[in-house]
Design a protein around this motif. Structure first.
Motif, short mmCIF file in Angstrom:
data_model
loop_
_atom_site.label_atom_id
_atom_site.label_comp_id
_atom_site.label_asym_id
_atom_site.label_seq_id
_atom_site.Cartn_x
_atom_site.Cartn_y
_atom_site.Cartn_z
N LEU A 97 61.37 -7.89 9.60
CA LEU A 97 61.96 -7.10 10.68
C LEU A 97 61.04 -7.14 11.90
CD1 LEU A 97 63.44 -6.18 8.08
CD2 LEU A 97 63.67 -3.94 9.15
N SER A 98 61.60 -7.11 13.07
CA SER A 98 60.85 -7.38 14.30
C SER A 98 59.69 -6.41 14.50
CB SER A 98 61.79 -7.34 15.51
OG SER A 98 62.47 -6.09 15.59
N ASP A 99 59.88 -5.11 14.24
CA ASP A 99 58.83 -4.13 14.54
C ASP A 99 57.62 -4.25 13.61
OD1 ASP A 99 60.37 -3.15 16.56
OD2 ASP A 99 61.06 -1.37 15.47
N THR A 100 57.83 -4.75 12.42
CA THR A 100 56.75 -4.79 11.42
C THR A 100 56.42 -6.21 10.98
OG1 THR A 100 58.46 -4.37 9.75
CG2 THR A 100 57.15 -2.48 10.50
N ARG A 101 57.04 -7.19 11.61
CA ARG A 101 56.90 -8.59 11.21
C ARG A 101 55.45 -9.03 11.12
NH1 ARG A 101 60.29 -13.28 11.87
NH2 ARG A 101 59.00 -15.16 11.86
N SER A 102 54.66 -8.78 12.15
CA SER A 102 53.28 -9.28 12.17
C SER A 102 52.44 -8.63 11.09
CB SER A 102 52.65 -9.05 13.54
OG SER A 102 52.64 -7.67 13.87
N ALA A 103 52.68 -7.34 10.82
CA ALA A 103 51.90 -6.65 9.79
C ALA A 103 52.23 -7.20 8.40
CB ALA A 103 52.18 -5.15 9.84
N VAL A 104 53.52 -7.45 8.15
CA VAL A 104 53.92 -7.97 6.84
C VAL A 104 53.37 -9.38 6.64
CG1 VAL A 104 55.89 -8.66 5.43
CG2 VAL A 104 55.96 -6.51 6.70
N ALA A 150 58.22 -2.17 3.56
CA ALA A 150 57.24 -2.44 4.61
C ALA A 150 57.94 -2.75 5.94
CB ALA A 150 56.34 -3.60 4.22
N GLY A 151 59.08 -3.44 5.88
CA GLY A 151 59.81 -3.74 7.09
C GLY A 151 60.34 -2.52 7.78
N VAL A 152 60.81 -1.56 7.00
CA VAL A 152 61.40 -0.34 7.56
C VAL A 152 60.34 0.71 7.88
CG1 VAL A 152 62.94 1.61 7.04
CG2 VAL A 152 63.63 -0.73 6.47
N MET A 153 59.32 0.85 7.01
CA MET A 153 58.37 1.97 7.11
C MET A 153 56.94 1.56 7.37
SD MET A 153 59.71 4.29 3.88
CE MET A 153 58.43 5.51 4.21
#
Length: 529
Positions: A97-104, A150-153
Motif C-alpha cells: 500500500l502506498s502509505d506504508t510501502r517503503s517501510a514494508v 503492516a500495509g494498513v497499520m
C-alpha cells in the motif's frame, strides 16, 4: 503421435493405492493414455524400468514468493516439485500500500531479498510479474495477513480499530479477487502477531466467500502449542475457512511430550466435520531470522525502532530479562546460517561465538544484529525425531519444505541455508520410507500429491489418470536421497531422473532444463483471470 511416452515404469498414482506397472502417453500438457503396452511414436520416450512414476510433488509450504522474482527455484524443481503453495507465515511481497510501502519493503529486505520491488504493488500485479518472468513450476498463492496489517497499520502493536479492520478486509477481498487461495498468518512474527484472535477472525472472514483457506504458522510451537492449535481451529470454525497448520512441530525438549495432545486437537476438529490438516518437513531443525528471538514488543515500529532499541542499554536489559523468562530454548542449539557482514559466523553456534567474545549470549546477539543491520538467519535444532515421525505418519499431514527457492548455478550461494531447500521430498522418500520404514511409499507419495491436491481443490493435478495434467516425477526408489547437509546444503538430490511440468521436461536425465512451463493457478472462484 505423442509428445512423451513413459514405458515400463511402476505407477504410483497419488491416491494411496498400490503401484502398478503401466505405460503413460502425454500430449501437450495432458496425460492422454495409460496402458500396459502403449504403441506409437513419441517425440521423447523414457524407459522407466526400475523407476517409480508419480504425480509431481506439491510443496504445501513454500517461501519461494520471495525468491521467484529474482530467478528460478531450481532447488525445488530438482526435488520433483511441480506445484508450490507460496505466501506463507503471514509475510508476502504483496500487496504493497502506498502509505506504508517503503517501510514494508525495508522490513523484507532484511531477509536478504534483492527483488525488483518497483514491478508490482497489488497482489494481481505481483502474480502477473511471476507469470511474465516464467516459472518452472505451478504456483498456488496465499496472501500474508502480516503484510496486510503492516500495509494498513504500519508496525503498530495497537489493537486494530473498526475502520482498520474494514480496510484489512477490503485488502483480503482484493487478493482473493486476484486469485489468491486464502490468507496466511505468522503469529510469532510482528506485526501479524499483534493481532488478537478476534481481529484475525474478522480479517479472515472474507475468504469464505471464495471457499478459501486459513494457513497458519501458529502463535506458539513450544509450551503454548495446545492453545495455538486451538486458536487456529477456532478461527476456522468461526469463519468457515479451511485450516492448514503450517510445519507442525513442538519445539524444545521440555515440551516434546505434548505432541499427542496437539494431534488429538486436529483429530477432534476433523471428527467435528471441519477441514483441518497440517504439513511437516523431514528435519529436526527449524530456521528463521535471528531477530525473531527478540521479544515481540521490541519489533513495534519496524526496523528503525528495533535498531534503536538494540542500541539502548536499558532496553537491552529488559530484552534480556524477557528473553530468559519466555524462551524454552538453548543458545547451544542455535546456529548462524547466514550473516553477509560476518560470514565467519556461519556454521557456528551462538553459545560458542558468545564464549569466544566473552559476552553473554543475548549481548552477542544484540551486537551481531546491529552490525548486520538485522540480516542474520539461524538454524535451531529443537525437534524430537520421534515426534517428527509421529507427525509425518498422521493421515491429515502433508509435506512442505518451508523453504525459499535457490538457483543451483552459484548465483545465490550465500550462507548455509537449511538443507530442506534442497532435500525435503527426496529425504522423505529415502530416509523415512526406504531406510526407516516410517510410512509406505504409496502413502508418502499420496501425502506429497493426491492429498495435497485434494486439500487445495486441484482437481486436475496430484493424481495420474487419463485427462489430468501431466505433472510427473520419475525417480529411482533405491537411489533417491538428499545429500544436502547443514554444513554443505547446495547439493541436488540423487535418484530424481525426470520431472515433467505441464507436459514439458524441467528435469531430464537428472539435469535441469531451461523450459518454463509453470502456471499461476488461481482460486477458481476469483472473478479476474
Amino acid at each position: 503421435m505423442y509428445d512423451i511416452l513413459i514405458k515400463n515404469g511402476e505407477i504410483i498414482d497419488g491416491t494411496g493405492r498400490p503401484r502398478v506397472r503401466m505405460d503413460l502417453a502425454l500430449r501437450k500438457d495432458t496425460i492422454v493414455e495409460m496402458g500396459t503396452a502403449i504403441q506409437g511414436h513419441a517425440t521423447a520416450t523414457i524407459d522407466a524400468a526400475g523407476s517409480i512414476v508419480s504425480p509431481g510433488f506439491i510443496d504445501m509450504h513454500s517461501h519461494a514468493d520471495f525468491s521467484l522474482p529474482a530467478g528460478p527455484a531450481d532447488s525445488l524443481t530438482c526435488q520433483g516439485v511441480t506445484t508450490a503453495v507460496i505466501g506463507q507465515c503471514g509475510e508476502t511481497p504483496a500487496p504493497l500500500l502506498s502509505d506504508t510501502r517503503s517501510a514494508v519493503i525495508g522490513n523484507y529486505q532484511t531477509q536478504g531479498g534483492a527483488l525488483p520491488w518497483d514491478r508490482w504493488s497489488d497482489f494481481g500485479s505481483y502474480l502477473n510479474y511471476l507469470k511474465e518472468s516464467g516459472l518452472t513450476m505451478n504456483i498456488v498463492s496465499l496472501a500474508g495477513q502480516g503484510t496486510i496489517r503492516a500495509g494498513v497499520m504500519g508496525y503498530s502493536a495497537k489493537a486494530a480499530t473498526p475502520d482498520q479492520i474494514t480496510a484489512m478486509q477490503a485488502q483480503v477481498e482484493k487478493v482473493m479477487e486476484s486469485g489468491a487461495f486464502g490468507i496466511s498468518t505468522g503469529l510469532i512474527y510482528p506485526p501479524g502477531s499483534y493481532a488478537t484472535t478476534e481481529e484475525l477472525i474478522e480479517v479472515v472472514r472474507p475468504v469464505t466467500a471464495y471457499n478459501g483457506y486459513y494457513f497458519s504458522h501458529i502463535r506458539g510451537e513450544d509450551h503454548a502449542l495446545l492453545d495455538a492449535v486451538a486458536e487456529a481451529i477456532r478461527i476456522g470454525r468461526e469463519t468457515g475457512a479451511r485450516v492448514q497448520i503450517s510445519h507442525h512441530k513442538v519445539c524444545w525438549p521440555r515440551n516434546w511430550d505434548i505432541q499427542e495432545k496437539a494431534l488429538a486437537l486436529i483429530d477432534d476438529a476433523i471428527a467435528e466435520g471441519m477441514d483441518v490438516s497440517a504439513d511437516v518437513y523431514p528435519y529436526v531443525a527449524a530456521s528463521t531470522g535471528l531477530s525473531n528471538n527478540l521479544p515481540d514488543w521490541a519489533h513495534e515500529g519496524g526496523k528503525p525502532a528495533i535498531l534503536e532499541r538494540l542500541s539502548d542499554p536499558d532496553t537491552r536489559r529488559q530484552m534480556i530479562s524477557d528473553m530468559r523468562n519466555d524462551w524454552d530454548g538453548s543458545w547451544e542449539k542455535v546456529m548462524i546460517s547466514r550473516c553477509p557482514t560476518q560470514p565467519e559466523f556461519e556454521g557456528r553456534f551462538i553459545s560458542e561465538l558468545a564464549l569466544s567474545t566473552g559476552q553473554e549470549p543475548e549481548v552477542f546477539v544484540f551486537d551481531a544484529l546491529l552490525s548486520a543491520d538485522l540480516n542474520i538467519s539461524v538454524v535451531l535444532f529443537l525437534i524430537s525425531e520421534n515426534n517428527l515421525q509421529q507427525v509425518m505418519s498422521h493421515p491429515a499431514v502433508m509435506i512442505g519444505s518451508d523453504s525459499y527457492g535457490f538457483t543451483m548455478d552459484g548465483r545465490e550461494q550465500m550462507g548455509l541455508p537449511h538443507p530442506r531447500s534442497f532435500g525435503t521430498f527426496p529425504r522423505v522418500l529415502g530416509r523415512y520410507v526406504r531406510d526407516l520404514g516410517v510410512i509406505p511409499l504409496e502413502t508418502a507419495v499420496h501425502k506429497m500429491t493426491g492429498l495435497a491436491a485434494q486439500k487445495m481443490g486441484l482437481t486436475d493435478r496430484g493424481r495420474i489418470a487419463s485427462g489430468l495434467k501431466a505433472d510427473l516425477v520419475v525417480f529411482d526408489p533405491a537411489l533417491i536421497s538428499d545429500p544436502a547437509t547443514f554444513e554443505n546444503p547446495f547439493q541436488p538430490p540423487t535418484g530424481v531422473r525426470h520431472v515433467i511440468c505441464n507436459g514439458e521436461f524441467v528435469v531430464h536425465d537428472g539435469y535441469l532444463q531451461q523450459h518454463l512451463p509453470g502456471r499461476i493457478i488461481k482460486n477458481s472462484t476469483a472473478s479476474r483471470y
